[in-house]
Design a protein around this motif. Structure first.
Motif, PDB file in Angstrom:
ATOM      1  N   LEU B  77       0.822  -1.213   0.000  1.00  0.00           N
ATOM      2  CA  LEU B  77       0.000   0.000   0.000  1.00  0.00           C
ATOM      3  C   LEU B  77       0.857   1.265   0.000  1.00  0.00           C
ATOM      4  CD1 LEU B  77      -2.833  -1.000   2.476  1.00  0.00           C
ATOM      5  CD2 LEU B  77      -3.201   0.016   0.241  1.00  0.00           C
ATOM      6  N   LEU B  78       2.038   1.191   0.613  1.00  0.00           N
ATOM      7  CA  LEU B  78       2.890   2.379   0.718  1.00  0.00           C
ATOM      8  C   LEU B  78       3.689   2.642  -0.561  1.00  0.00           C
ATOM      9  CD1 LEU B  78       4.249   1.881   4.353  1.00  0.00           C
ATOM     10  CD2 LEU B  78       2.422   3.395   3.577  1.00  0.00           C
ATOM     11  N   ILE B  79       3.939   1.568  -1.347  1.00  0.00           N
ATOM     12  CA  ILE B  79       4.834   1.702  -2.507  1.00  0.00           C
ATOM     13  C   ILE B  79       4.351   2.721  -3.553  1.00  0.00           C
ATOM     14  CG2 ILE B  79       5.787   0.464  -4.496  1.00  0.00           C
ATOM     15  CD1 ILE B  79       6.272  -1.893  -2.689  1.00  0.00           C
ATOM     16  N   PRO B  80       3.074   2.671  -4.004  1.00  0.00           N
ATOM     17  CA  PRO B  80       2.650   3.653  -5.015  1.00  0.00           C
ATOM     18  C   PRO B  80       2.761   5.088  -4.510  1.00  0.00           C
ATOM     19  CG  PRO B  80       1.069   1.869  -4.880  1.00  0.00           C
ATOM     20  CD  PRO B  80       1.998   1.713  -3.708  1.00  0.00           C
ATOM     21  N   LEU B  81       2.527   5.288  -3.213  1.00  0.00           N
ATOM     22  CA  LEU B  81       2.648   6.630  -2.649  1.00  0.00           C
ATOM     23  C   LEU B  81       4.082   7.121  -2.783  1.00  0.00           C
ATOM     24  CD1 LEU B  81       0.500   6.196   0.587  1.00  0.00           C
ATOM     25  CD2 LEU B  81      -0.203   6.967  -1.676  1.00  0.00           C
ATOM     26  N   GLY B  82       5.039   6.241  -2.469  1.00  0.00           N
ATOM     27  CA  GLY B  82       6.451   6.601  -2.599  1.00  0.00           C
ATOM     28  C   GLY B  82       6.816   6.903  -4.037  1.00  0.00           C
ATOM     29  N   ALA B  83       6.319   6.034  -4.962  1.00  0.00           N
ATOM     30  CA  ALA B  83       6.648   6.220  -6.375  1.00  0.00           C
ATOM     31  C   ALA B  83       6.028   7.517  -6.908  1.00  0.00           C
ATOM     32  CB  ALA B  83       6.162   5.015  -7.191  1.00  0.00           C
ATOM     33  N   ALA B  84       4.811   7.835  -6.456  1.00  0.00           N
ATOM     34  CA  ALA B  84       4.146   9.064  -6.909  1.00  0.00           C
ATOM     35  C   ALA B  84       4.899  10.286  -6.379  1.00  0.00           C
ATOM     36  CB  ALA B  84       2.701   9.079  -6.423  1.00  0.00           C
ATOM     37  N   PHE B  85       5.294  10.219  -5.126  1.00  0.00           N
ATOM     38  CA  PHE B  85       6.085  11.304  -4.532  1.00  0.00           C
ATOM     39  C   PHE B  85       7.342  11.529  -5.367  1.00  0.00           C
ATOM     40  CE2 PHE B  85       9.533  12.581  -1.683  1.00  0.00           C
ATOM     41  CZ  PHE B  85       9.022  13.780  -1.222  1.00  0.00           C
ATOM     42  N   TRP B  86       7.970  10.406  -5.736  1.00  0.00           N
ATOM     43  CA  TRP B  86       9.167  10.465  -6.565  1.00  0.00           C
ATOM     44  C   TRP B  86       8.899  11.168  -7.896  1.00  0.00           C
ATOM     45  CZ3 TRP B  86      13.655   7.689  -4.986  1.00  0.00           C
ATOM     46  CH2 TRP B  86      14.744   7.954  -5.815  1.00  0.00           C
ATOM     47  N   ALA B  87       7.776  10.795  -8.502  1.00  0.00           N
ATOM     48  CA  ALA B  87       7.443  11.347  -9.820  1.00  0.00           C
ATOM     49  C   ALA B  87       7.251  12.865  -9.752  1.00  0.00           C
ATOM     50  CB  ALA B  87       6.188  10.673 -10.365  1.00  0.00           C
ATOM     51  N   PHE B  88       6.721  13.359  -8.627  1.00  0.00           N
ATOM     52  CA  PHE B  88       6.547  14.798  -8.495  1.00  0.00           C
ATOM     53  C   PHE B  88       7.884  15.491  -8.239  1.00  0.00           C
ATOM     54  CE2 PHE B  88       2.053  13.725  -7.510  1.00  0.00           C
ATOM     55  CZ  PHE B  88       1.497  14.480  -8.533  1.00  0.00           C
ATOM     56  N   ALA B  89       8.784  14.804  -7.528  1.00  0.00           N
ATOM     57  CA  ALA B  89      10.067  15.414  -7.193  1.00  0.00           C
ATOM     58  C   ALA B  89      11.021  15.416  -8.383  1.00  0.00           C
ATOM     59  CB  ALA B  89      10.700  14.683  -6.012  1.00  0.00           C
ATOM     60  N   ASP B  90      10.962  14.358  -9.186  1.00  0.00           N
ATOM     61  CA  ASP B  90      11.908  14.227 -10.282  1.00  0.00           C
ATOM     62  C   ASP B  90      11.130  13.931 -11.567  1.00  0.00           C
ATOM     63  OD1 ASP B  90      14.042  13.722 -11.944  1.00  0.00           O
ATOM     64  OD2 ASP B  90      14.391  11.703 -11.181  1.00  0.00           O
ATOM     65  N   ARG B  91      10.793  14.991 -12.309  1.00  0.00           N
ATOM     66  CA  ARG B  91       9.922  14.802 -13.463  1.00  0.00           C
ATOM     67  C   ARG B  91      10.711  14.427 -14.722  1.00  0.00           C
ATOM     68  NH1 ARG B  91       4.944  15.891 -12.308  1.00  0.00           N
ATOM     69  NH2 ARG B  91       4.418  15.701 -14.494  1.00  0.00           N
ATOM     70  N   THR B  92      11.451  13.336 -14.651  1.00  0.00           N
ATOM     71  CA  THR B  92      12.148  12.849 -15.837  1.00  0.00           C
ATOM     72  C   THR B  92      11.589  11.481 -16.202  1.00  0.00           C
ATOM     73  OG1 THR B  92      13.856  11.642 -14.645  1.00  0.00           O
ATOM     74  CG2 THR B  92      14.241  13.980 -15.028  1.00  0.00           C
ATOM     75  N   ARG B  93      12.042  10.959 -17.330  1.00  0.00           N
ATOM     76  CA  ARG B  93      11.529   9.666 -17.762  1.00  0.00           C
ATOM     77  C   ARG B  93      11.885   8.544 -16.796  1.00  0.00           C
ATOM     78  NH1 ARG B  93      15.087   7.176 -22.317  1.00  0.00           N
ATOM     79  NH2 ARG B  93      17.044   8.270 -22.230  1.00  0.00           N
TER      80      ARG B  93
END
Lengths: 130, 124
Positions: B77-93
């Motif tokens: 349950l926590l993993i997608p939240l971490g990945a989404a946070f990552w996507a907002f912090a680092d908007r690269t491919r």
């Protein structure tokens, strides 16, 4: 924060560390007496993965050394324990991260330290140039 | 655990994960499509949590360790939240590839959860 393709290596290390720590924590808490040696080995490898992950995220000469040490232990561990578990499965009746070359973890433990060492090598030569 | 629901969940996680890894490697930045897949994966995990909390009350009990099962489910349950946070912090491919790896990791964890629920206690 690291950017670029190497971030994938670090993500895999983070996932493997969480998996190994979680699994071994559970094993130690609930069935330690079943197989103390195997579960202590699991815990030890989990800690090594955790330290290796930190050494890949941080940089600098000290972390390079820590990285090389932990990755070498991982690589030796997966080769030695992997070979032993194939030659004599009765030695490791309880699964560890390294038995059967990390089969329980999609062989990721076999590939990861090699890629990690390549990353450390690249990072060191980049530091030397700058 | 309800078997067909697990298969749906696995299919979405594997499809979303594979798609995001390919799109990321091709050069896509995080977008509505890949973030949407991660959102659906997260939503299905929340439904799965509700299902597995209520299932034992109707006689659908896990064969294996419930503690181990929830250890996997809560981490997943926590993993997608971490990945989404990552996507907002680092908007690269590479964030798209991270998102894909996260969904595949969830797929592996779901498979492991199904083993705990359906098989673990019945075999040994």
């Amino acid at each position: 924060m690291k950017k670029g393709p190497w971030i994938i290596l670090i993500i895999f290390y983070v996932i493997l560390t969480v998996a190994a720590l979680g699994r071994s924590g559970f094993q130690l808490a609930t069935k330690f007496s079943d197989a103390p040696v195997a579960y202590l080995l699991s815990a030890l490898s989990a800690v090594i993965y955790a330290v290796a992950t930190v050494s890949l995220i941080r940089s600098g000469r000290a972390w390079d050394t820590v990285g090389w040490a932990t990755l070498s232990i991982e690589f030796a561990g997966v080769i030695v324990i992997g070979s032993l578990s194939v030659l004599d499965p009765t030695l490791f009746p309880h699964d560890t991260v390294w038995s059967f070359f990390g089969r329980g973890y999609l062989f990721i433990p076999l590939v990861l330290p090699a890629v990690g060492m390549f990353y450390l090598y690249r990072r060191a030569s980049k530091e030397k140039r700058s | 655990m309800i078997e067909w629901f697990l298969w749906v969940q696995l299919a979405v996680a594997v499809a979303g994960g594979t798609l995001a890894i390919i799109l990321g490697l091709v050069g896509w930045r995080p977008n509505d499509l890949t973030m949407g897949f991660a959102g659906v994966v997260e939503l299905l995990l929340i439904v799965q949590l509700a299902v597995t909390i209520s299932a034992p009350l109707t006689g659908n009990r896990p064969s294996g360790s419930l503690v181990e099962f929830y250890l996997y489910l809560v981490t997943a349950l926590l993993i997608p939240l971490g990945a989404a946070f990552w996507a907002f912090a680092d908007r690269t491919r590479w964030s798209t590839v991270v998102m894909g790896s996260a969904m595949l990791a969830i797929a592996v964890m779901l498979y492991r959860m199904s083993q705990i629920w359906f098989l673990q206690g019945s075999g040994s």
